[in-house]
Design a protein around this motif. Structure first.
Motif, mmCIF file in Angstrom:
data_model
loop_
_atom_site.group_PDB
_atom_site.id
_atom_site.type_symbol
_atom_site.label_atom_id
_atom_site.label_comp_id
_atom_site.label_asym_id
_atom_site.label_seq_id
_atom_site.Cartn_x
_atom_site.Cartn_y
_atom_site.Cartn_z
ATOM 1 N N UNK A 174 72.450 94.482 39.033
ATOM 2 C CA UNK A 174 73.526 95.305 38.435
ATOM 3 C C UNK A 174 74.626 94.306 37.815
ATOM 4 N N UNK A 175 75.058 94.575 36.573
ATOM 5 C CA UNK A 175 75.864 93.682 35.621
ATOM 6 C C UNK A 175 77.088 94.447 35.331
ATOM 7 N N UNK A 176 78.028 93.871 35.222
ATOM 8 C CA UNK A 176 79.490 94.625 34.773
ATOM 9 C C UNK A 176 79.469 94.909 33.148
ATOM 10 N N UNK A 177 80.015 96.176 32.803
ATOM 11 C CA UNK A 177 79.954 96.453 31.411
ATOM 12 C C UNK A 177 81.055 97.285 31.148
ATOM 13 N N UNK A 178 82.206 96.620 30.794
ATOM 14 C CA UNK A 178 83.493 97.021 30.637
ATOM 15 C C UNK A 178 84.017 97.848 31.939
ATOM 16 N N UNK A 179 84.248 98.828 32.138
ATOM 17 C CA UNK A 179 84.719 99.490 33.449
ATOM 18 C C UNK A 179 83.494 99.969 34.382
ATOM 19 N N UNK A 180 82.262 99.901 33.736
ATOM 20 C CA UNK A 180 81.160 100.276 34.631
ATOM 21 C C UNK A 180 80.366 99.208 34.959
ATOM 22 N N UNK A 181 79.257 99.643 35.770
ATOM 23 C CA UNK A 181 78.265 98.544 36.274
ATOM 24 C C UNK A 181 77.014 99.167 36.012
ATOM 25 N N UNK A 182 76.160 98.369 35.150
ATOM 26 C CA UNK A 182 74.742 99.093 34.799
ATOM 27 C C UNK A 182 73.685 98.080 35.260
ATOM 28 N N UNK A 183 72.305 98.773 35.403
ATOM 29 C CA UNK A 183 71.299 97.564 35.418
ATOM 30 C C UNK A 183 71.243 97.074 34.352
ATOM 31 N N UNK A 184 70.780 95.826 34.244
ATOM 32 C CA UNK A 184 70.573 94.866 33.304
ATOM 33 C C UNK A 184 69.644 95.483 32.018
#
Length: 202
Positions: A174-184
């Motif tokens: 899981x990686x940060x993406x702005x104000x979210x966290x997504x699976x790479x």
């Protein structure tokens, strides 16, 4: 004390394959060079954050023209794969030799069999777009930059991601993406979509 300098790596014909910016260069020995009259060999100490341990082998492959088939990074250790990517970046212009970007509408094939983490993804996508030893990013920001053009491919294009199911299970961090966290894996698909790349998972 030479200070800060650009350090160029030369091929057998004396053409620059790439260069590093180095700091704190201190000459500790000087002797006449066997390479020609009027030349000297210097022994120096220096600091360079971009010259990574393990980069010697890929530079030698570039210099000798033996970086000539796909998959040469498959058996490398994690540290050596990161060094491989650094050489792909710093030798990019030399390897492409002024070759223009592929035009929009092209189809590229990404082999997912050897994608086990971030660096192997970047090794594989660089190879898919630009051939053996090719570069197309080595972090998320660099990938996004490459998708804007000037790095081998012009969007929109289509990416056939072979063995994508295997890659999906391995790119599960899981990686940060702005104000979210997504699976790479999902974040990569999102970046591709935002930049006009049609990804076909196969």
């Amino acid at each position: 004390m030479a200070g800060n300098v650009w350090f160029e790596l030369l091929d057998g014909d004396g053409a620059a394959m790439g260069s590093y910016f180095v700091n704190e260069v201190i000459v500790i020995d000087v002797k006449p060079s066997a390479s020609g009259a009027g030349l000297v060999d210097l022994t120096v100490t220096l600091w360079c954050e971009n010259a990574l341990p393990g980069a010697e082998r890929p530079w030698e492959l570039v210099r000798t023209g033996h970086l000539n088939h796909t998959g040469m990074w498959h058996g490398l250790t994690s540290e050596d794969r990161h060094a491989w990517l650094s050489v792909a970046l710093w030798s990019r212009e030399y390897q492409r030799q002024g070759k223009p970007d592929a035009p929009a509408g092209q189809v590229f094939t990404l082999d997912g069999r050897h994608i086990v983490d971030r660096d192997t993804f970047y090794c594989a996508i660089g190879e898919a777009i630009n051939g053996p030893g090719g570069y197309f990013g080595w972090n998320l920001d660099a990938l996004d930059d490459c998708l804007r053009g000037g790095w081998g491919a012009t969007t929109p294009f289509t990416l056939h991601w072979d063995f994508s199911a295997e890659a999906r299970t391995r790119l599960a961090e899981r990686v940060p993406a702005g104000d979210r966290e997504l699976v790479l894996f999902d974040l990569l698909l999102e970046i591709f979509e935002q930049r006009g790349v049609s990804v076909i998972l196969r």
